[in-house]
Structures are given as structure tokens and as C-alpha cells.
Design an enzyme around this catalytic site. Structure first.
Site, short mmCIF file in Angstrom:
data_model
loop_
_atom_site.label_atom_id
_atom_site.label_comp_id
_atom_site.label_asym_id
_atom_site.label_seq_id
_atom_site.Cartn_x
_atom_site.Cartn_y
_atom_site.Cartn_z
N LYS A 93 0.84 -1.21 0.00
CA LYS A 93 0.00 0.00 0.00
C LYS A 93 0.87 1.25 0.00
O LYS A 93 0.64 2.19 -0.77
CB LYS A 93 -0.95 0.00 1.21
N GLN A 118 -4.55 -1.26 9.37
CA GLN A 118 -4.54 -2.60 8.81
C GLN A 118 -5.17 -3.60 9.79
O GLN A 118 -4.83 -3.63 10.97
CB GLN A 118 -3.07 -3.00 8.51
N ASP A 164 -11.23 3.11 4.09
CA ASP A 164 -11.69 1.71 4.08
C ASP A 164 -13.21 1.62 4.01
O ASP A 164 -13.75 0.56 3.72
CB ASP A 164 -11.25 1.03 5.39
N1 GUN Z 1 -6.91 -6.51 6.00
C1 GUN Z 1 -7.22 -7.25 4.90
N2 GUN Z 1 -7.93 -6.50 4.02
C2 GUN Z 1 -8.04 -5.27 4.58
C3 GUN Z 1 -8.66 -4.06 4.14
O1 GUN Z 1 -9.26 -3.98 3.05
N3 GUN Z 1 -8.58 -3.01 5.01
C4 GUN Z 1 -7.93 -3.09 6.21
N4 GUN Z 1 -7.91 -2.00 6.98
N5 GUN Z 1 -7.35 -4.21 6.65
C5 GUN Z 1 -7.41 -5.28 5.83
#
Ligand code: GUN
Length: 283
Positions: free
Chosen positions: A54, A98, A121
């Protein structure tokens, strides 16, 4: 029939290109680039990979990336203090914590501490409520990309049958809301669903996100169906050889479906592209 492959990478590249144009314009208009803060607590191996990619993709798109790592033993107060600081930072337009968080931290409390306008998100309860009532909101990244892909491939979606195999807050529920908004008839499958093969056999669109290697045999699909396989699973049942597979058995699906994504290289790249798009929206 040999199913067409829905190329996630090509689609993600198109979204990323549009994002880059917006970033250039926003930099000129605001004098600063859009900024995304990503927070990782602990050392979960998969989360570390997502966290790094990311940050890398954010920088590649011309945006500012703020990467924060906290120890696995960080207290709730430490994490909430960091979020409060990021909420008040004008250089930060999007915040992503995350998941999963270490067990001593309360996911909902942490997510709901993020300012809803910076919640790229789309997990904050305010955004969930807006999406559920068909209003403009931040939309979770994985579900956001899927209807875009479907619209491009199928055109008119209205009235088609879709099955969403997952009822999580992060993927299955928002995915179902979006598909409903596109006038699909939506079935949300879960561990108590009766006669799953029949539910899949009726579906024009199968969205699988259960996290179980090749749980759906390709032969269950309706002929000509479109299959979106969201999860990436490690399959170690091949006599010492490990391979990456989706929730849907690929070879059988290739013979029966009209179109399918691949694992890897399908939904994954689109999810990150949509995160960048959400950051531009937040900015
Ligand atoms: N962990 C796995 N997929 C995601 C996501 O789309 N957002 C977040 N914050 N954590 C994740």
C-alpha cells in the site's frame, strides 16, 4: 466453453491512471499531494506485505504516504492517540488501520475513532450507514472494484442473480449492498446456507470471499456465469507443493463459466487501486 479471463491488472492500471490524473490536478489546486496514512500494529506476515505494498503504490501514484508501525503490545490509548493526531493532520486525507488487530485491541472502537471523511476503508459506522441507505459514502475497496468490473464486462446488470459467498462487514455485506444498488437479486451465502450447490447453480454472478481453498467446484457454476474470486489461499494438499488458489476451483470454472477472475492477479490489484481512488475522493 472457455471462460474469458477478467484481467485484474489491466483494470487496476486503468483506475490507477485516472487516479494519477486527479493527483496531478489536486497537487496544482491545493499545493500539496493527497496523503494516505497506513497504520500497522504488530507483525502479522500477511499484514506486513499488504502494508508495504500500500505504501509503495501510494508513492508510485504521486501521493504522500505516511507509514506508521506500532509494536504488537501497543495499548489502545497509543493507537487512539495516533489516530487522533492523523485526524487533525491537514496533510493526511485518508487513514487506514490494517486489520486484523492484535486480540487485545477492539477493532470497532479503533475504526470508529477515524474521522469518517478520512475513512478510506469505508468501515466507519457512519459510512456503513450511508452505504446501507444508498447515500454517497466511502465504499470498502474490495467491493468497490467488483461492480465496476461487472458493469464493464456485462453492461446491464439489472435483474441478474448474484450470490455473495461471505457475510463479513468488510467484504460480503458491502458487496451485497452495492450489487443490490445495481438491481441484482442478491443471495448472501454463509456457513448455515442450505443446498449451496443449488444457490451457486442459479447465479449469473458468483462473488466468492470465504477464504477456503477451492471450496466451490467449477462444475457448480451456471453455464456462462461470471465468477469473481476474491480470496487468495495457500493450498498445501499437493504432496509437498504449495500453490496459491482462490475459493473457486479454477480449471472447472474455466470450462463452464463465461468469465472469471484469476488468483492471484484478479481482485487483489483492483483493491489497492480502489484504495488510491478513495484517497483522492477523501482529498
Ligand atoms: N486486512 C485485509 N484486508 C483489509 C482491508 O481492506 N482493510 C484493512 N484495513 N485491513 C485489511
Amino acid at each position: 466453453m472457455t471462460a474469458e479471463i477478467i484481467g485484474g491488472k489491466g483494470f487496476a492500471a486503468e483506475v490507477t491512471e485516472r487516479v494519477a490524473d486527479h493527483v496531478t490536478r489536486l497537487k496544482t489546486d491545493l499545493g500539496v499531494p493527497p496523503g494516505l496514512a497506513v497504520v500497522l500494529v504488530g507483525e502479522d506476515p500477511a499484514s506486513q506485505v499488504y502494508f508495504s505494498s500500500k505504501g509503495k503504490r501510494t508513492k508510485e501514484s504521486g501521493m504522500a504516504s505516511f507509514e506508521h508501525r506500532l509494536d504488537a503490545t501497543a495499548s489502545e490509548k497509543d493507537l487512539l492517540n495516533l489516530i487522533e493526531r492523523l485526524n487533525g493532520d491537514p496533510a493526511v486525507h485518508g487513514i487506514l488501520v490494517q486489520l486484523p488487530l492484535p486480540g487485545h485491541l477492539d477493532d470497532a472502537k479503533v475504526i470508529n475513532a477515524i474521522s469518517p471523511e478520512k475513512d478510506v476503508d469505508g468501515f466507519h459506522v457512519s459510512n456503513v450507514r450511508l452505504l446501507g441507505t444508498g447515500q454517497k459514502s466511502m465504499v470498502p475497496c474490495t467491493p468497490l472494484g467488483c461492480p465496476m468490473m461487472l458493469r464493464e464486462r456485462i453492461g446491464t446488470l439489472s435483474g441478474l442473480d448474484a450470490v455473495v459467498m461471505d457475510r463479513s462487514n468488510t467484504v460480503g455485506k458491502p458487496m451485497a449492498q452495492l450489487l443490490l444498488g445495481d438491481s441484482f437479486t442478491v443471495t448472501v451465502e454463509h456457513s448455515r446456507t442450505k443446498d449451496l450447490p443449488e444457490v451457486v447453480r442459479r447465479a449469473d454472478i458468483v462473488v466468492a470471499a470465504v477464504g477456503r481453498p477451492e471450496m466451490v467446484p467449477g462444475g457448480w457454476n451456471k453455464e456462462g456465469a461470471t465468477v469473481i474470486d476474491v480470496d487468495i489461499n495457500w493450498d498445501d494438499t499437493g504432496g509437498g507443493k504449495t500453490r496459491l488458489v482462490g475459493d473457486v476451483e479454477f480449471d472447472g470454472t474455466r470450462r463452464r463459466a463465461g468469465a472469471t477472475t484469476t488468483v492471484p492477479g484478479g481482485v487483489g490489484p483492483i483493491t489497492i487501486a480502489c484504495l488510491l481512488a478513495n484517497t483522492v475522493t477523501a482529498c
